[in-house]
Design a protein around this motif. Structure first.
Motif, PDB file in Angstrom:
ATOM      1  N   ARG A  97       0.784  -1.126  -0.063  1.00 44.03           N
ATOM      2  CA  ARG A  97      -0.055  -0.075   0.008  1.00 44.03           C
ATOM      3  C   ARG A  97       0.859   1.233  -0.115  1.00 44.03           C
ATOM      4  O   ARG A  97       0.455   2.138  -0.835  1.00 44.03           O
ATOM      5  CB  ARG A  97      -0.842  -0.216   1.151  1.00 44.03           C
ATOM      6  CG  ARG A  97      -2.008   0.922   1.451  1.00 44.03           C
ATOM      7  CD  ARG A  97      -2.828   0.981   2.601  1.00 44.03           C
ATOM      8  NE  ARG A  97      -3.213   2.051   3.011  1.00 44.03           N
ATOM      9  CZ  ARG A  97      -3.601   2.487   4.273  1.00 44.03           C
ATOM     10  NH1 ARG A  97      -3.434   1.321   5.343  1.00 44.03           N
ATOM     11  NH2 ARG A  97      -3.795   3.665   4.582  1.00 44.03           N
ATOM     12  N   PHE A 143     -10.025   1.819  -3.167  1.00 45.27           N
ATOM     13  CA  PHE A 143      -9.244   0.791  -2.341  1.00 45.27           C
ATOM     14  C   PHE A 143     -10.031   0.890  -0.763  1.00 45.27           C
ATOM     15  O   PHE A 143      -9.840   2.070  -0.287  1.00 45.27           O
ATOM     16  CB  PHE A 143      -7.671   1.144  -2.048  1.00 45.27           C
ATOM     17  CG  PHE A 143      -7.095   0.853  -3.263  1.00 45.27           C
ATOM     18  CD1 PHE A 143      -7.538   0.132  -4.578  1.00 45.27           C
ATOM     19  CD2 PHE A 143      -5.653   0.933  -3.178  1.00 45.27           C
ATOM     20  CE1 PHE A 143      -6.820   0.027  -5.265  1.00 45.27           C
ATOM     21  CE2 PHE A 143      -4.913   0.517  -4.323  1.00 45.27           C
ATOM     22  CZ  PHE A 143      -5.311   0.057  -5.577  1.00 45.27           C
ATOM     23  N   ALA A 144     -10.555  -0.230  -0.121  1.00 48.13           N
ATOM     24  CA  ALA A 144     -11.028   0.111   1.006  1.00 48.13           C
ATOM     25  C   ALA A 144     -11.253  -1.255   1.747  1.00 48.13           C
ATOM     26  O   ALA A 144     -11.340  -2.045   1.142  1.00 48.13           O
ATOM     27  CB  ALA A 144     -12.465   0.653   1.020  1.00 48.13           C
ATOM     28  N   ARG A 145     -10.963  -1.263   3.102  1.00 50.03           N
ATOM     29  CA  ARG A 145     -10.999  -2.477   3.766  1.00 50.03           C
ATOM     30  C   ARG A 145     -12.377  -2.689   4.268  1.00 50.03           C
ATOM     31  O   ARG A 145     -12.758  -2.142   5.261  1.00 50.03           O
ATOM     32  CB  ARG A 145      -9.887  -2.509   4.997  1.00 50.03           C
ATOM     33  CG  ARG A 145      -8.496  -2.614   4.917  1.00 50.03           C
ATOM     34  CD  ARG A 145      -7.638  -2.948   5.993  1.00 50.03           C
ATOM     35  NE  ARG A 145      -7.389  -1.817   6.694  1.00 50.03           N
ATOM     36  CZ  ARG A 145      -6.885  -1.690   7.904  1.00 50.03           C
ATOM     37  NH1 ARG A 145      -6.617  -2.822   8.358  1.00 50.03           N
ATOM     38  NH2 ARG A 145      -6.652  -0.711   8.586  1.00 50.03           N
ATOM     39  N   GLY A 201      -7.015  -3.862   0.817  1.00 50.25           N
ATOM     40  CA  GLY A 201      -8.506  -2.956   0.525  1.00 50.25           C
ATOM     41  C   GLY A 201      -8.339  -3.117  -1.311  1.00 50.25           C
ATOM     42  O   GLY A 201      -9.237  -2.214  -1.768  1.00 50.25           O
ATOM     43  N   LYS A 258      -6.628  -7.106   2.698  1.00 52.50           N
ATOM     44  CA  LYS A 258      -6.118  -6.380   4.005  1.00 52.50           C
ATOM     45  C   LYS A 258      -5.402  -4.945   3.382  1.00 52.50           C
ATOM     46  O   LYS A 258      -5.440  -3.844   4.388  1.00 52.50           O
ATOM     47  CB  LYS A 258      -5.045  -7.031   4.721  1.00 52.50           C
ATOM     48  CG  LYS A 258      -5.856  -8.134   5.462  1.00 52.50           C
ATOM     49  CD  LYS A 258      -5.161  -9.233   6.608  1.00 52.50           C
ATOM     50  CE  LYS A 258      -5.861 -10.052   6.877  1.00 52.50           C
ATOM     51  NZ  LYS A 258      -5.442 -11.038   7.880  1.00 52.50           N
ATOM     52  N   THR A 289     -12.403  -9.267   5.564  1.00 52.59           N
ATOM     53  CA  THR A 289     -11.123  -9.683   5.835  1.00 52.59           C
ATOM     54  C   THR A 289     -11.058 -11.205   5.626  1.00 52.59           C
ATOM     55  O   THR A 289     -12.173 -11.820   5.594  1.00 52.59           O
ATOM     56  CB  THR A 289     -10.876  -9.448   7.469  1.00 52.59           C
ATOM     57  OG1 THR A 289      -9.688  -9.242   7.667  1.00 52.59           O
ATOM     58  CG2 THR A 289     -11.657  -9.965   8.386  1.00 52.59           C
TER      59      THR A 289
END
Lengths: 277, 986
Positions: A88, A128-130, A119, A117, A133
């Motif tokens: 990231r 991009f986002a978490r 995202g 993890k 999981t």
């Protein structure tokens, strides 16, 4: 130069589809992932993460990005977590561009953990986002066993074209897929992003039952893709079923010579040849 | 003040770690609690501002989907007690190290020197326990005092502590000054012995006197004076000699002069068991096989796999460290043998692991002697160590066994094996040839040096006693090693080094000392060595067995390229010195010469041991009267015996398929639960050539006769390979001896007998290997497997693990053990005799004595040849080795593996008792099934050989046995399956 790579391009025929297989820091399924991509017709290179970070422009030459399984950073803190952070911070923009260019990605086992993890998956609205999981199996243990998978018949995932269902091995301790909430789950389902589910040998839903669903994954989810169907993340290992002899019961039934996992890589190479080269 | 971050599962979510802990407390300690919640604690001893702390908490340590977390505040709630467990100072903390890297990524800056992250675990326990219970839980289940500390706090205690650390920071404070001491050897004999014991040299008096004499030698004295060294040896010189001369490194017993007296009183002298039996067997077989590449002198044996690749194989034991710390001992065992393979030839890539463990029964209910752990705890810890070591390194586990015997309470045996592959040509040169050259630089790669593992080599050369050192224990760090291995294989292919070896027992002292033999000397500067923390004496730096380190020799013109690649791969590599032709191993510290040892004295000065061995045939016990009772009840009970029952739950936790090369896995058949005989892999993509791996181990026969113990172990390993389709002539072997001390002394009054047991065992090894054409390509011995504290002494049963590897010419021809379809004929191959001695059946009935199984190698050889042909010709549907539990277990396993029924008749087996027919453990036998259309062709291959058709595979899922005296018994396959699978499902 990494071990097992050709020391020069002596190939007479130009190979048009090129795949990059990430390695380093405890990734350990890079050799067989490279091998599967080669058998599927791609020119595949194993490249160390630090070599990509040092020169992100080398990604431009490739069409398929594979994040293989392994134990990056020993699964310390949480599986895939430290590698996810490193990607990231060090390769976020480059991967953003990769995705915007419509190129393909596959993330297997530890690779899948890395992508959720950081995202990249499920990539709702392209962001991009978490929101999901992968966590400890309900059994509390790492397990290696073969399971059965069923593909969403309506899937537009390019990796799974014509793959109705298949047996594959799982080898993980943290493979339980968990969405943030019911809304995320419904959105994944409605958007056709739940592409692979654990099922019983007869094809009926595993409905959470061990060992058919080996980890307690919500909705028996074994793999998801982005809304476009170009990025596939899955816990089972398609690269570990490319030959008949990989199957635990191959000495019994007449299985075809080629393992069912190889079709997944063939689909990607075919798609890349048609659309990306 | 350090920051503390606590992370746990959100309320309402399943906490698998907590549940597993709760279950373990009930099973292992009989303590039932209502609930356990497990929290991960990260103590960050670093200067972070509030914003930075919040960033690392949320972005690095917390998974927002499933975790709650706090910074500098307590997270646990609703508990009665908390137990926090963390490492002692200096113990390897892998998670802490990774977390520091994660923080650097997150903040975009590295932590400052001296700053670090420490991982600990908080167990919040609710219901049913007192503070005393919690102390016991911590000591007996959650922590190992040797490497960990803990605190127990009640809810009231915690209120006053909110958010602060419970444990002190595990900072290493300087314990010894980096000084060099001279040691006076001009002492009377008694004091020399005491000096050896006090300093953990593990040297005998005659060895101490040989060193004394060397330092008295006027030539040596003159040379030392010229070099500016004291006449007395320095501490580092004696430490190097003790390590190099240790039983562990020099195999003094296997090289001793032995006067052997047999049961008739006849005496003969054996000059080295190793040369007389082990090497002699290989030399003999080498005349008949053409694929040996390098045996006995490298870190592992190498054989030719195909035209382009060699295969390396090695097996090591890690018994003593595993006794003190089961997890740490086992994980360093597996990653340690991985380094042997990485150090074989110019460096092999590891492609398979094996594991064989010996423990006392997990249901042991006697009192556990001081300093020992309950066998169940040892089993769990050892298994977890091997699992983590193998899985995290990405090396598949392909074969193994767990063996139980009451005397392994005194010392568990932990055998870890690894196989590797290397191109036959690397960087334009034959890959098995290597050697440092004068002028090459000594470079250490991988981990840093700490006090961990100091004296491992000498410690394992003694019995386990009150003073056994805690520093002998290490924790492995598989990821540091994986990074190093990946890097070194790249460097190998670029031709950046001339020689490579691992840092195992003895650390740098051993690796540099060994590598210096080719060029003829070395100078090393110990202050250059990277340390985990300050305060190590020079001898500690040189002797430390800190893990994850390899030593390579790098030519000066390749050094820049080597170090540059090392940096790019995030691997630490340090130049420590230079190889030369001085004839001496010289160590410097801050420019001062502190050690100068003659290479010749160091490596060849150890005096030869002279030992006595006296064999007495064990008294023959009266013939057993075996009555046929309820054979099905007996069969179920035998299937449930610890040595027979399924170990699937342990094997499933090993990654056995990484590298995607597996052909036959540990468990086979439609339900993937039938126990396979050998692991088979196909290591080169696109080639059908394969490698099969098996093992044989029979300590249960040792008290009856070690000759037959060894013969049976070798036969078992071989027939496991023959069963899947291997051929004699393409099989290599490894011998790993684990013996109780066989040197006659006050503490070992039966040493002469134990040594005679060893002699007989070696005779059998020679006989088996020469009969079956198996060269021994590598081996190891561990000769002090005794426990002695006070009057309490436990010696293990003499044990040899025989590991066998076969080259398989076509993996698509191998067969599995599960029966295939109804109507197939069932055969028994091999003679069934009344050989119940040491059997699982007698153990189940609580009886000893009886006739130990024997092996007729020549007859077996013919049978194996015929079976190999039958399998190669495609005539065999299934084949299963017959071993622990006899024919009964083998037949039942074949049937349940195929999930089909079977009807067999025992009356044609030539024994007069159904019980003997089912449970005798006669060797060299197989259960084979053959499609009915193929039976004539099959039988024609076995003319004149012991082959009996005894029944057929049935569709009715019942296991039916008929036999003498009107026997006709039947049981559903699933009932046998349950009996076999249920005992160890944990």
């Amino acid at each position: 130069m990494l071990e097992g790579q050709p020391s020069g391009s002596r190939k007479v025929q130009p190979v048009s589809v090129r795949a990059i297989v990430l390695t380093g820091f405890g990734i350990n399924c890079d050799n067989e992932t490279q091998s599967a991509l080669k058998r599927a017709g791609a020119a595949a290179d194993r490249i160390h993460l630090n070599d990509i970070i040092d020169d992100v422009s080398r990604l431009d030459a490739y069409h398929i990005f594979a994040v293989p399984g392994g134990f990056s950073f020993g699964d310390d803190i949480a599986s895939g977590k430290i590698l996810a952070n490193r990607l990231r911070y060090k390769l976020g923009d480059a991967l953003r561009k990769w995705i915007d260019d419509g190129k393909l990605m596959i993330a297997i086992c530890n690779g899948f953990q890395v992508l959720v993890k950081m995202g990249i998956l499920p990539l709702f609205d392209g962001e991009f986002a978490r929101v999901t999981t992968l966590t400890h199996n309900d059994s509390g243990r790492f397990e290696n066993r073969w399971i059965h998978l069923k593909t969403d018949p309506a899937t537009r995932c390019v990796w799974l074209k014509g793959v109705e269902g298949l047996p594959l091995p799982v080898r993980h301790g943290e493979g339980k897929f968990v969405p943030q909430n019911d809304e995320v789950l419904r959105r994944l389902q409605a958007g056709g992003q739940v592409v692979l589910r654990y099922v019983k040998p007869d094809g009926s839903p595993a409905a959470g039952a061990f060992p058919w669903n080996p980890n307690g994954a919500i909705d028996d989810i074994a793999g998801i893709c982005d809304p476009e169907g170009r990025i596939l993340g899955l816990m089972p290992h398609p690269e570990a079923f490319v030959d008949r002899t990989n199957h635990p019961a191959w000495t019994r039934a007449g299985l075809p010579d080629e393992g069912a996992g190889l079709q997944i890589f063939r689909n990607a190479v075919e798609f890349a040849r048609t659309n990306l080269v | 003040m350090p920051h503390r971050i606590e992370v746990g599962m959100k309320a309402g979510l399943h906490d698998p770690a907590g549940d597993a802990t709760r279950q373990r407390l009930a099973e292992d300690l009989g303590i039932r609690v209502d609930d356990v919640h497990v929290l991960d604690v990260y103590t960050i001893n670093a200067r972070l501002d509030d914003d930075e702390l919040e960033r690392v908490r949320t972005e690095l340590f917390t998974d927002p989907i499933i975790h709650d977390s706090t910074a500098n505040a307590s997270l646990a709630a609703g508990y009665d007690y908390v137990i926090e467990v963390g490492f002692r100072p200096g113990v390897t903390d892998n998670v802490g190290k990774s977390a520091a890297e994660g923080i650097a990524d997150t903040l975009g800056r590295s932590l400052a020197p001296g700053e670090a992250v420490y991982k600990s675990t908080l167990y919040a326990i609710k219901g049913g326990v007192s503070a005393q219970d919690c102390e016991r839980i911590a000591r007996d289940a959650l922590a190992n005092e040797l490497i960990e500390r803990w605190v127990v706090k009640s809810r009231d205690d915690m209120k006053s502590l909110d958010g602060t650390s419970l444990l002190d920071l595990p900072l290493v404070t300087q314990q010894s000054s980096p000084e060099v001491h001279r040691i006076d050897l001009e002492l009377p004999d008694g004091q020399l012995v005491q000096l050896s014991r006090d300093r953990m040299f593990a040297l005998e008096l005659h060895e101490m006197k040989a060193i004394q004499a060397h330092f008295r030698d006027p030539a040596v004295r003159a040379a030392r004076t010229r070099a500016g060294l004291s006449a007395e040896p320095t501490d580092i010189e004696l430490e190097i000699l003790a390590q190099t001369w240790s039983e562990h490194c020099k195999h003094k017993i296997f090289n001793a002069l032995i006067e052997y007296t047999d049961e008739t009183g006849a005496t003969r002298v054996i000059d080295s068991l190793f040369k007389t039996y082990v090497k002699a067997a290989t030399d003999d077989v080498a005349k008949r096989v053409d694929w040996l590449v390098s045996v006995f002198h490298d870190n592992a044996g190498l054989i030719r796999f195909d035209d382009d690749h060699n295969f390396a194989l090695k097996c090591e034991t890690h018994n003593s460290p595993s006794a003190l710390d089961p997890y740490g001992g086992a994980i360093t065992g597996i990653v340690g043998v991985n380094r042997d393979i990485l150090g074989a030839g110019m460096g092999c890539r590891c492609i398979l692991n094996t594991d064989v463990f010996c423990f006392a029964s997990p249901w042991f209910d006697g009192e556990v002697p001081p300093r020992l752990f309950h066998p169940r705890r040892v089993l769990r810890g050892v298994h977890r160590g091997v699992k983590d070591g193998g899985n995290q390194s990405g090396i598949p586990n392909v074969n193994g066994a767990i063996v139980f015997h009451e005397r392994f309470l005194g010392k568990p045996l932990v055998f870890c094996g690894t196989g590797g592959i290397i191109p036959r040509t690397v960087a334009g040169k034959p890959s098995h040839e290597k050697g440092a050259r004068p002028g090459d630089l000594i470079v250490m790669c991988g981990g840093r040096i700490g006090k961990d593992g100091i004296h491992g080599a000498t410690f394992s050369s003694e019995e386990l006693h009150e003073g056994s050192p805690a520093t002998a224990v290490q924790i492995g760090d598989p990821i540091t090693q994986k990074k190093m291995a990946d890097f070194l294989l790249e460097a190998r292919d670029l031709g950046l080094y001339t020689c490579i070896t691992d840092n195992g027992a003895g650390g740098l002292s051993s690796s540099v000392g060994e590598m210096a033999r080719t060029p003829g000397g070395a100078d090393i500067h110990l202050e250059k060595a990277p340390l985990k923390y300050a305060g190590l004496a020079p001898w500690e730096i040189f002797l430390s067995e800190a893990q994850e380190r390899m030593t390579v020799s790098v030519p000066p013109d390749k050094l820049d390229a080597f170090l540059a690649l090392s940096r790019r791969r995030a691997v630490e590599s340090t130049v420590l010195g230079e190889f030369n032709q001085s004839g001496k191993l010289q160590c410097f510290y801050n420019g001062e010469l502190i050690c100068s040892l003659d290479m010749a004295f160091l490596h060849d000065g150890v005096p030869k041991m002279k030992l006595q061995a006296v064999w007495q045939a064990p008294a023959r016990e009266p013939e057993l009267l075996v009555r046929d009772n309820d054979v099905m009840a007996d069969l179920k009970a035998v299937l449930a015996m610890p040595n027979v029952c399924s170990k699937e739950s342990f094997v499933r936790m090993y990654d056995h398929e990484v590298l995607a090369q597996s052909v036959l896995k540990q468990f086979q058949g439609p339900l993937h639960d039938g126990p396979g005989d050998a692991g088979v892999i196909r290591p080169v993509p696109g080639s059908d050539r394969g490698i099969a791996i098996s093992c044989g181990i029979c300590p249960k026969y040792s008290d009856l006769d070690t000759y037959w113990m060894m013969a049976c172990a070798a036969d078992e390993a071989v027939r496991n390979l023959i069963a899947i389709g291997a051929e004699l002539g393409l099989i290599a072997g490894l011998d790993n001896f684990c013996w109780p001390d066989p040197v006659q002394s006050e503490k070992t009054p039966d040493g002469a007998y134990k040594l005679a047991q060893l002699v007989r065992c070696c005779e059998a090894l020679y006989d088996a290997c020469t009969a079956y054409d198996i060269p021994l390509i590598s081996g190891k011995d561990s000769m002090k497997n005794d426990y002695k504290i006070g009057e309490h002494k436990i010696s293990i049963p003499p044990t040899v693990l025989f590991t066998a590897a076969a080259i398989i010419r076509d993996v698509t021809r191998v067969v599995s053990m599960d029966v295939k379809k109804p109507g197939d004929a069932v055969y028994v191959l091999g003679e069934t005799r009344n050989e119940l001695g040491g059997s699982e059946y007698l153990a189940m009935k609580g009886q000893s004595g009886g006739q130990v199984p024997t092996v007729d190698f020549e007859r077996a050889r013919k049978l194996y040849g015929a079976l190999s042909s039958a399998i190669r010709s495609g005539l065999v549907a299934s084949c299963h080795d017959c071993s622990d539990g006899g024919l009964g277990a083998a037949l039942a396993e074949s049937a349940l593996g195929g999930s089909l029924g079977m009807h067999v008749d025992l009356s044609g087996l030539g024994v007069d008792s159904n019980t003997v027919a089912l449970f005798s453990e006669s060797q060299s036998r197989f259960v084979v099934t053959v499609e009915s259309a193929q039976t004539a062709a099959f039988e024609s291959l076995f003319a004149g050989l012991p082959v009996r058709r005894i029944g057929e595979v049935r569709a009715d899922a019942a296991f039916r046995v008929t036999g003498r005296d009107g026997l006709d018994a039947s049981m559903p396959i699933d009932e046998l399956r349950t009996a076999w699978k249920s005992p160890m499902q944990w």
